[in-house]
Design a protein around this motif. Structure first.
Motif, PDB file in Angstrom:
ATOM      1  N   GLN A 240       0.858  -1.182   0.000  1.00 56.59           N
ATOM      2  CA  GLN A 240       0.000   0.000   0.000  1.00 56.59           C
ATOM      3  C   GLN A 240       0.898   1.237   0.000  1.00 56.59           C
ATOM      4  O   GLN A 240       1.982   1.229   0.576  1.00 56.59           O
ATOM      5  CB  GLN A 240      -0.882   0.017   1.244  1.00 56.59           C
ATOM      6  CG  GLN A 240      -1.751   1.251   1.442  1.00 56.59           C
ATOM      7  CD  GLN A 240      -2.899   1.333   0.444  1.00 56.59           C
ATOM      8  OE1 GLN A 240      -3.042   2.304  -0.283  1.00 56.59           O
ATOM      9  NE2 GLN A 240      -3.735   0.285   0.428  1.00 56.59           N
ATOM     10  N   VAL A 241       0.460   2.324  -0.671  1.00 57.56           N
ATOM     11  CA  VAL A 241       1.246   3.550  -0.670  1.00 57.56           C
ATOM     12  C   VAL A 241       0.463   4.676  -0.024  1.00 57.56           C
ATOM     13  O   VAL A 241      -0.767   4.760  -0.136  1.00 57.56           O
ATOM     14  CB  VAL A 241       1.679   3.952  -2.095  1.00 57.56           C
ATOM     15  CG1 VAL A 241       2.572   2.894  -2.712  1.00 57.56           C
ATOM     16  CG2 VAL A 241       0.486   4.223  -2.985  1.00 57.56           C
TER      17      VAL A 241
ATOM     18  N   ALA B 253     -11.301  -1.884   4.583  1.00 59.24           N
ATOM     19  CA  ALA B 253     -10.905  -3.283   4.472  1.00 59.24           C
ATOM     20  C   ALA B 253      -9.510  -3.410   3.875  1.00 59.24           C
ATOM     21  O   ALA B 253      -8.726  -4.277   4.274  1.00 59.24           O
ATOM     22  CB  ALA B 253     -11.919  -4.043   3.624  1.00 59.24           C
ATOM     23  N   ALA B 254      -9.192  -2.527   2.923  1.00 58.70           N
ATOM     24  CA  ALA B 254      -7.883  -2.593   2.270  1.00 58.70           C
ATOM     25  C   ALA B 254      -6.756  -2.263   3.235  1.00 58.70           C
ATOM     26  O   ALA B 254      -5.618  -2.707   3.035  1.00 58.70           O
ATOM     27  CB  ALA B 254      -7.850  -1.645   1.075  1.00 58.70           C
TER      28      ALA B 254
ATOM     29  N   GLU C 284       0.747  -7.312   7.494  1.00 53.24           N
ATOM     30  CA  GLU C 284       0.743  -8.337   6.454  1.00 53.24           C
ATOM     31  C   GLU C 284       1.019  -7.737   5.075  1.00 53.24           C
ATOM     32  O   GLU C 284       1.316  -8.463   4.133  1.00 53.24           O
ATOM     33  CB  GLU C 284      -0.610  -9.059   6.448  1.00 53.24           C
ATOM     34  CG  GLU C 284      -0.913  -9.785   7.761  1.00 53.24           C
ATOM     35  CD  GLU C 284      -2.366 -10.211   7.858  1.00 53.24           C
ATOM     36  OE1 GLU C 284      -3.144  -9.875   6.926  1.00 53.24           O
ATOM     37  OE2 GLU C 284      -2.732 -10.856   8.850  1.00 53.24           O
ATOM     38  N   GLN C 285       0.881  -6.425   4.967  1.00 53.89           N
ATOM     39  CA  GLN C 285       1.109  -5.730   3.703  1.00 53.89           C
ATOM     40  C   GLN C 285       1.980  -4.506   3.992  1.00 53.89           C
ATOM     41  O   GLN C 285       1.613  -3.663   4.814  1.00 53.89           O
ATOM     42  CB  GLN C 285      -0.223  -5.300   3.082  1.00 53.89           C
ATOM     43  CG  GLN C 285      -0.126  -4.703   1.699  1.00 53.89           C
ATOM     44  CD  GLN C 285      -1.481  -4.238   1.198  1.00 53.89           C
ATOM     45  OE1 GLN C 285      -2.053  -3.278   1.722  1.00 53.89           O
ATOM     46  NE2 GLN C 285      -2.020  -4.915   0.194  1.00 53.89           N
TER      47      GLN C 285
ATOM     48  N   ASP D 110       4.597  -2.392   8.754  1.00 58.47           N
ATOM     49  CA  ASP D 110       5.799  -2.782   8.012  1.00 58.47           C
ATOM     50  C   ASP D 110       6.128  -1.632   7.066  1.00 58.47           C
ATOM     51  O   ASP D 110       5.651  -1.571   5.939  1.00 58.47           O
ATOM     52  CB  ASP D 110       5.534  -4.081   7.239  1.00 58.47           C
ATOM     53  CG  ASP D 110       6.761  -4.590   6.501  1.00 58.47           C
ATOM     54  OD1 ASP D 110       7.853  -4.008   6.668  1.00 58.47           O
ATOM     55  OD2 ASP D 110       6.632  -5.562   5.741  1.00 58.47           O
ATOM     56  N   LEU D 111       6.958  -0.694   7.518  1.00 59.52           N
ATOM     57  CA  LEU D 111       7.195   0.546   6.807  1.00 59.52           C
ATOM     58  C   LEU D 111       8.318   0.428   5.784  1.00 59.52           C
ATOM     59  O   LEU D 111       9.316  -0.263   6.006  1.00 59.52           O
ATOM     60  CB  LEU D 111       7.549   1.659   7.800  1.00 59.52           C
ATOM     61  CG  LEU D 111       6.490   2.046   8.832  1.00 59.52           C
ATOM     62  CD1 LEU D 111       7.071   3.061   9.811  1.00 59.52           C
ATOM     63  CD2 LEU D 111       5.254   2.613   8.144  1.00 59.52           C
ATOM     64  N   VAL D 112       8.161   1.141   4.681  1.00 58.61           N
ATOM     65  CA  VAL D 112       9.211   1.339   3.684  1.00 58.61           C
ATOM     66  C   VAL D 112       9.180   2.821   3.319  1.00 58.61           C
ATOM     67  O   VAL D 112       8.129   3.346   2.944  1.00 58.61           O
ATOM     68  CB  VAL D 112       8.987   0.488   2.416  1.00 58.61           C
ATOM     69  CG1 VAL D 112      10.079   0.787   1.390  1.00 58.61           C
ATOM     70  CG2 VAL D 112       8.967  -0.993   2.758  1.00 58.61           C
TER      71      VAL D 112
END
Length: 457
Positions: A170-171, A249-250, A258-259, A285-287
């Motif tokens: 996700q962004v 939900a997304a 998980e994403q 879970d960061l990027v």
């Protein structure tokens, strides 16, 4: 740079091979870079069998009966892995009907999913495949909200199945960009982000499980809920929520970790605020994407074990949040222990990634600057982005068991004049022609008979 004048003859046996079947082949006597951060090795061998890498390096025996290609005067590397691109999402940027990179008028944001709209026949995919890019992460840009939607992992193979993993990440946009989308201030951005994550949390643990609900929503077989208001049913969902049910939900898998959540952020203080999100939402879970001032907080990024996808050519500030921009940004972050992948400044044109990597190698020769070694630089466009994208050890590297993605170059791939001679994806040799190459061939000799009919006199 030495040109591979004899490579065409060496590879003639593969020229007519059907691209639908993985090829068992050994390439010998080549300069090989495995993509794992090590330096290139001369006189090495790469063996591909059944669509996978079997071995790469020196002292490797070629199995009996396997087709052998003489790679003298060539380089062999894993395919380049491009991150945060728009490959497959547009044809002509100025023609809105062919451009799916933004959905500014959509009622949805986080729920947007690029997987169904990726076009494997896009000329941009063909052009980038011929540039040595074999896999990529593609996604829409935030437009109707700070959330851009769910990106997909794709391969650039000449087949109809480009998407290898849908809804891979996700962004979200923070900083100046996010502030404009959220209402004109970074304060609104952080409030909107926290509210969205809390809405996702209150949406329920069973938000994406087909047929289950404790909140009155109706579910369909594709595991997405239907808003009860659309069916005339009541709901106990609060009236002041800001997300549609699809968007909420997304974000549930993001909240659960998980994403991955790719965060567009540049300024050092905004990076600190992003890292602090894990205190409130510990499973994120960061990027970090962009991170022009990442070098100023490199030790904090490293301590948080958060990877970075950084622009390869940031050297001068384009706006106030990039006042600390420097070409040494990536080198300094890597020196501090941050895992960094090189990103193209323009999402639509990642074919220059090897040039950006080469610039960072050259930077090591400038007193006071911080660049990367050759091995580090190539890893930053191959194995590192693959690992960040969840394909560590499976792509972007020439290692036993990895996908048979490799590129044969006519010289050092980090030299701007080198080009791919052959590209394999999953062990399948790929066509390297595109609309651009066909135009080049049509007008190469300036023969008037090649002109389109409109030029007849």
């Amino acid at each position: 740079m030495r040109r591979a004048l004899t490579i065409a003859a060496s590879l003639l046996a593969l020229a007519s091979a059907a691209p639908a079947t993985a090829q068992d082949v050994a390439i010998t006597n080549a300069t090989v870079a495995t993509g794992d951060g090590s330096e290139p090795v001369e006189g090495a061998t790469v063996i591909v069998r059944g669509g996978k890498i079997v071995a790469a390096g020196t002292g490797i025996a070629v199995p009996a009966g396997m087709q052998v290609l003489d790679g003298s005067d060539t380089w062999v590397t894993p395919g380049i892995f491009a991150t945060v691109t728009s490959l497959g999402l547009w044809d002509v940027g100025a023609v809105s009907e062919s451009n799916d990179t933004r959905a500014g008028d959509s009622p949805f944001s986080a729920a947007l999913d690029v997987a169904p709209v990726v076009n494997p026949s896009s000329q941009h995919i063909l052009v980038h495949r011929s540039a040595g890019i074999t896999r990529a992460a593609t996604v829409t840009l935030p437009a109707s909200s700070i959330f851009g939607g769910q990106g997909a992992m794709i391969d650039l193979g000449a087949d109809p199945n480009a998407v290898t993993r849908p809804r891979a990440f996700q962004v979200v946009a923070l900083g100046e960009y996010g502030g404009r989308l959220a209402g004109g201030s970074r304060a609104a951005t952080h409030t909107l982000l926290r509210n969205a994550l809390r809405e996702a949390g209150s949406y329920g643990d069973d938000a994406r499980i087909p047929g289950r609900s404790t909140r009155g929503e109706i579910r369909t077989g594709d595991d997405m809920p239907i808003d009860p208001r659309m069916t005339g049913r009541d709901t106990d969902r609060a009236d002041d929520v800001l997300l549609t049910r699809f968007d909420a939900a997304a974000l549930v898998p993001v909240l659960r970790g998980e994403q991955p959540l790719y965060v567009y952020v540049e300024r050092a203080s905004d990076i600190r605020s992003t890292l602090a999100l894990t205190r409130e939402f510990p499973n994120l879970d960061l990027v970090l994407v962009g991170a022009s001032e990442g070098w100023l907080v490199a030790s904090e990024i490293a301590a948080a074990n958060v990877p970075v996808i950084a622009d390869g050519l940031d050297d001068l500030p384009q706006n106030f949040e990039e006042l600390g921009s420097t070409q040494s940004n990536i080198g300094r972050m890597v020196k501090a222990g941050v895992r960094v992948a090189i990103n193209a400044a323009a999402m639509e044109n990642p074919r220059n990634l090897n040039q950006y990597a080469g610039n960072l190698v050259a930077l090591t020769r400038i007193p006071g600057a911080d660049g990367l070694s050759w091995g580090q630089a190539f890893a930053a466009i191959s194995s590192v982005p693959a690992a960040i994208s969840g394909m560590g050890g499976k792509a972007g590297v020439l290692a036993p068991g990895a996908t048979g993605d490799l590129v044969i170059w006519d010289g050092d791939p980090l030299e701007v004049g080198s080009v791919p001679v052959k590209v394999f994806i999953d062990g399948i040799e790929q066509p390297l022609d595109s609309h651009q190459s066909r135009l080049r061939e049509r007008y190469r000799d300036l023969d008037l008979s090649d002109l389109p009919k409109a030029y007849d006199w």
